[in-house]
Write a protein that holds these residues in place. Structure first.
Motif, PDB file in Angstrom:
ATOM      1  N   GLY A 121       6.674 -23.596  42.061  1.00 37.05           N
ATOM      2  CA  GLY A 121       5.620 -23.267  43.006  1.00 37.05           C
ATOM      3  C   GLY A 121       5.157 -24.467  43.807  1.00 37.05           C
ATOM      4  O   GLY A 121       4.797 -24.341  44.984  1.00 37.05           O
ATOM      5  N   GLU A 122       5.167 -25.664  43.175  1.00 42.90           N
ATOM      6  CA  GLU A 122       4.783 -26.886  43.884  1.00 42.90           C
ATOM      7  C   GLU A 122       5.686 -27.134  45.083  1.00 42.90           C
ATOM      8  O   GLU A 122       5.242 -27.643  46.109  1.00 42.90           O
ATOM      9  CB  GLU A 122       4.847 -28.081  42.927  1.00 42.90           C
ATOM     10  N   ARG A 123       6.952 -26.783  44.953  1.00 43.86           N
ATOM     11  CA  ARG A 123       7.898 -26.990  46.058  1.00 43.86           C
ATOM     12  C   ARG A 123       7.579 -26.097  47.257  1.00 43.86           C
ATOM     13  O   ARG A 123       8.034 -26.367  48.372  1.00 43.86           O
ATOM     14  CB  ARG A 123       9.327 -26.696  45.581  1.00 43.86           C
ATOM     15  N   LEU A 124       6.824 -25.024  47.008  1.00 45.07           N
ATOM     16  CA  LEU A 124       6.559 -24.052  48.069  1.00 45.07           C
ATOM     17  C   LEU A 124       5.175 -24.219  48.682  1.00 45.07           C
ATOM     18  O   LEU A 124       4.784 -23.441  49.550  1.00 45.07           O
ATOM     19  CB  LEU A 124       6.701 -22.633  47.502  1.00 45.07           C
ATOM     20  N   ARG A 125       4.432 -25.211  48.227  1.00 42.14           N
ATOM     21  CA  ARG A 125       3.090 -25.435  48.765  1.00 42.14           C
ATOM     22  C   ARG A 125       3.157 -25.854  50.245  1.00 42.14           C
ATOM     23  O   ARG A 125       4.099 -26.503  50.676  1.00 42.14           O
ATOM     24  CB  ARG A 125       2.374 -26.516  47.973  1.00 42.14           C
ATOM     25  N   GLY A 126       2.144 -25.466  50.979  1.00 45.93           N
ATOM     26  CA  GLY A 126       2.067 -25.870  52.383  1.00 45.93           C
ATOM     27  C   GLY A 126       3.024 -25.142  53.293  1.00 45.93           C
ATOM     28  O   GLY A 126       3.267 -25.589  54.424  1.00 45.93           O
ATOM     29  N   ARG A 127       3.562 -24.002  52.861  1.00 42.41           N
ATOM     30  CA  ARG A 127       4.522 -23.259  53.680  1.00 42.41           C
ATOM     31  C   ARG A 127       3.949 -21.938  54.184  1.00 42.41           C
ATOM     32  O   ARG A 127       4.688 -21.078  54.660  1.00 42.41           O
ATOM     33  CB  ARG A 127       5.819 -23.024  52.895  1.00 42.41           C
ATOM     34  N   GLY A 128       2.631 -21.767  54.029  1.00 41.57           N
ATOM     35  CA  GLY A 128       2.002 -20.567  54.547  1.00 41.57           C
ATOM     36  C   GLY A 128       2.304 -19.310  53.762  1.00 41.57           C
ATOM     37  O   GLY A 128       2.195 -18.201  54.315  1.00 41.57           O
ATOM     38  N   LEU A 129       2.685 -19.447  52.497  1.00 45.67           N
ATOM     39  CA  LEU A 129       3.023 -18.283  51.675  1.00 45.67           C
ATOM     40  C   LEU A 129       1.820 -17.864  50.839  1.00 45.67           C
ATOM     41  O   LEU A 129       1.065 -18.704  50.356  1.00 45.67           O
ATOM     42  CB  LEU A 129       4.196 -18.612  50.738  1.00 45.67           C
ATOM     43  N   SER A 130       1.665 -16.571  50.640  1.00 47.13           N
ATOM     44  CA  SER A 130       0.619 -16.072  49.752  1.00 47.13           C
ATOM     45  C   SER A 130       1.046 -16.297  48.295  1.00 47.13           C
ATOM     46  O   SER A 130       2.213 -16.604  48.011  1.00 47.13           O
ATOM     47  CB  SER A 130       0.395 -14.579  49.992  1.00 47.13           C
ATOM     48  N   ARG A 131       0.093 -16.144  47.376  1.00 46.32           N
ATOM     49  CA  ARG A 131       0.431 -16.297  45.959  1.00 46.32           C
ATOM     50  C   ARG A 131       1.515 -15.314  45.536  1.00 46.32           C
ATOM     51  O   ARG A 131       2.402 -15.658  44.768  1.00 46.32           O
ATOM     52  CB  ARG A 131      -0.817 -16.100  45.098  1.00 46.32           C
ATOM     53  N   ARG A 132       1.418 -14.101  46.032  1.00 45.49           N
ATOM     54  CA  ARG A 132       2.426 -13.096  45.684  1.00 45.49           C
ATOM     55  C   ARG A 132       3.794 -13.505  46.210  1.00 45.49           C
ATOM     56  O   ARG A 132       4.812 -13.351  45.511  1.00 45.49           O
ATOM     57  CB  ARG A 132       2.007 -11.741  46.256  1.00 45.49           C
ATOM     58  N   GLU A 133       3.825 -14.023  47.422  1.00 44.06           N
ATOM     59  CA  GLU A 133       5.114 -14.453  47.989  1.00 44.06           C
ATOM     60  C   GLU A 133       5.686 -15.640  47.222  1.00 44.06           C
ATOM     61  O   GLU A 133       6.896 -15.707  46.982  1.00 44.06           O
ATOM     62  CB  GLU A 133       4.930 -14.812  49.466  1.00 44.06           C
ATOM     63  N   VAL A 134       4.813 -16.593  46.834  1.00 43.79           N
ATOM     64  CA  VAL A 134       5.282 -17.731  46.042  1.00 43.79           C
ATOM     65  C   VAL A 134       5.850 -17.250  44.719  1.00 43.79           C
ATOM     66  O   VAL A 134       6.935 -17.684  44.298  1.00 43.79           O
ATOM     67  CB  VAL A 134       4.135 -18.744  45.809  1.00 43.79           C
ATOM     68  N   ALA A 135       5.130 -16.352  44.043  1.00 44.58           N
ATOM     69  CA  ALA A 135       5.605 -15.843  42.756  1.00 44.58           C
ATOM     70  C   ALA A 135       6.956 -15.148  42.904  1.00 44.58           C
ATOM     71  O   ALA A 135       7.853 -15.304  42.063  1.00 44.58           O
ATOM     72  CB  ALA A 135       4.581 -14.883  42.161  1.00 44.58           C
ATOM     73  N   ARG A 137       9.228 -15.749  45.254  1.00 45.15           N
ATOM     74  CA  ARG A 137      10.248 -16.765  45.528  1.00 45.15           C
ATOM     75  C   ARG A 137      10.637 -17.500  44.248  1.00 45.15           C
ATOM     76  O   ARG A 137      11.810 -17.826  44.032  1.00 45.15           O
ATOM     77  CB  ARG A 137       9.731 -17.753  46.579  1.00 45.15           C
ATOM     78  N   VAL A 138       9.650 -17.789  43.402  1.00 43.71           N
ATOM     79  CA  VAL A 138       9.917 -18.475  42.142  1.00 43.71           C
ATOM     80  C   VAL A 138      10.810 -17.604  41.258  1.00 43.71           C
ATOM     81  O   VAL A 138      11.801 -18.078  40.690  1.00 43.71           O
ATOM     82  CB  VAL A 138       8.605 -18.825  41.414  1.00 43.71           C
ATOM     83  N   ARG A 139      10.462 -16.330  41.125  1.00 49.06           N
ATOM     84  CA  ARG A 139      11.284 -15.429  40.309  1.00 49.06           C
ATOM     85  C   ARG A 139      12.702 -15.335  40.854  1.00 49.06           C
ATOM     86  O   ARG A 139      13.675 -15.356  40.103  1.00 49.06           O
ATOM     87  CB  ARG A 139      10.648 -14.039  40.267  1.00 49.06           C
ATOM     88  N   GLY A 140      12.813 -15.248  42.174  1.00 44.30           N
ATOM     89  CA  GLY A 140      14.133 -15.145  42.776  1.00 44.30           C
ATOM     90  C   GLY A 140      14.986 -16.377  42.551  1.00 44.30           C
ATOM     91  O   GLY A 140      16.178 -16.271  42.257  1.00 44.30           O
ATOM     92  N   ALA A 141      14.371 -17.563  42.690  1.00 41.39           N
ATOM     93  CA  ALA A 141      15.120 -18.806  42.504  1.00 41.39           C
ATOM     94  C   ALA A 141      15.590 -18.946  41.057  1.00 41.39           C
ATOM     95  O   ALA A 141      16.731 -19.371  40.800  1.00 41.39           O
ATOM     96  CB  ALA A 141      14.261 -20.006  42.889  1.00 41.39           C
ATOM     97  N   LEU A 142      14.742 -18.584  40.101  1.00 38.67           N
ATOM     98  CA  LEU A 142      15.135 -18.684  38.695  1.00 38.67           C
ATOM     99  C   LEU A 142      16.227 -17.675  38.353  1.00 38.67           C
ATOM    100  O   LEU A 142      17.162 -17.987  37.602  1.00 38.67           O
ATOM    101  CB  LEU A 142      13.918 -18.476  37.794  1.00 38.67           C
ATOM    102  N   VAL A 172      16.207 -25.694  45.253  1.00 39.96           N
ATOM    103  CA  VAL A 172      16.606 -24.713  46.271  1.00 39.96           C
ATOM    104  C   VAL A 172      15.535 -23.652  46.523  1.00 39.96           C
ATOM    105  O   VAL A 172      15.734 -22.787  47.379  1.00 39.96           O
ATOM    106  CB  VAL A 172      17.941 -24.031  45.888  1.00 39.96           C
ATOM    107  N   ALA A 173      14.408 -23.699  45.781  1.00 43.54           N
ATOM    108  CA  ALA A 173      13.341 -22.718  46.013  1.00 43.54           C
ATOM    109  C   ALA A 173      12.886 -22.769  47.462  1.00 43.54           C
ATOM    110  O   ALA A 173      12.626 -21.736  48.094  1.00 43.54           O
ATOM    111  CB  ALA A 173      12.170 -22.984  45.065  1.00 43.54           C
ATOM    112  N   ALA A 174      12.764 -23.982  47.992  1.00 44.93           N
ATOM    113  CA  ALA A 174      12.552 -24.184  49.425  1.00 44.93           C
ATOM    114  C   ALA A 174      13.844 -24.831  49.930  1.00 44.93           C
ATOM    115  O   ALA A 174      14.071 -26.020  49.690  1.00 44.93           O
ATOM    116  CB  ALA A 174      11.358 -25.091  49.684  1.00 44.93           C
TER     117      ALA A 174
END
Length: 204
Positions: A121-135, A137-142, A172-174
């Motif tokens: 999630g730290e890798r996705l900070r500052g990209r304008g994503l909501s918490r749901r979108e970050v979660a 993306r994290v699930r998808g990357a794993l 690769v998450a971002a």
């Protein structure tokens, strides 16, 4: 006995340093290194980790560096990432996305007290994503690296192979402009090393 208390001024948090800029690579190139030379610490006068190295990579292309200890593989990766400045030569990267360097050492550079999901999630900070979108993306990357459902796990709860997978997922998450891996299979048994190399091939 007397307890004495004093006020201590806490300096403001420093802003994150900007990533070192590099000249734009030639059209169609993801990375261009031209006649790069880098001194090697501890080798005395004339000792070089890199000497007049030239190479170019196209987008989507992969390159494996081979050589014994001290051959300059890690030094070249640091130069390509912008973490070391060469004494001579030119380094240029294509695109606007930052490069990402993944270490292959045990632990893979993961923060031991943070969950795997928090580190992605730290890798996705500052990209304008909501918490749901970050979660998501994290699930998808794993899931993409073969670690579905590992969001809450801490590095110590994973095997070394799983930690390598988690480190790659974090990288690769971002999606980076350039993915650099320093001995991603080092220290693994042949079967686990083959799994990591096959994973990298699939991610391309």
């Amino acid at each position: 006995a007397c307890l004495r208390m004093e006020a201590v001024a806490i300096p403001p948090r420093r802003a994150r340093a900007p990533w070192p800029e590099a000249p734009a690579a030639p059209a169609g190139a993801a990375l261009a290194i031209e006649a790069v030379t880098l001194a090697a610490p501890g080798r005395g006068a004339g000792g070089a980790a890199l000497e007049a190295v030239t190479l170019a990579l196209a987008p989507g292309e992969a390159l494996a560096l081979t050589g014994g200890p001290g051959a300059g593989k890690s030094a070249l990766l640091r130069v390509a990432a912008g973490l070391a400045a060469p004494e001579a030569g030119r380094v240029a990267r294509g695109g606007r996305r930052r490069p990402q360097l993944v270490l292959g050492a045990p632990g893979s550079g993961l923060t031991p007290w943070l969950s795997v999901g928090a580190q992605l999630g730290e890798r996705l900070r500052g990209r304008g994503l909501s918490r749901r979108e970050v979660a998501a993306r994290v699930r998808g990357a794993l899931a993409e690296v073969g670690l579905p459902g590992a969001e809450r796990a801490r590095p110590a709860q994973l095997t070394e192979l799983e930690r390598r997978r988690a480190a790659i997922a974090r990288a690769v998450a971002a999606p980076p402009g350039l993915l650099l891996l320093d001995a991603p299979e080092a220290g693994l048994d042949p079967t686990a090393a083959a799994e990591i190399l096959n994973l990298l091939g699939a991610l391309r």
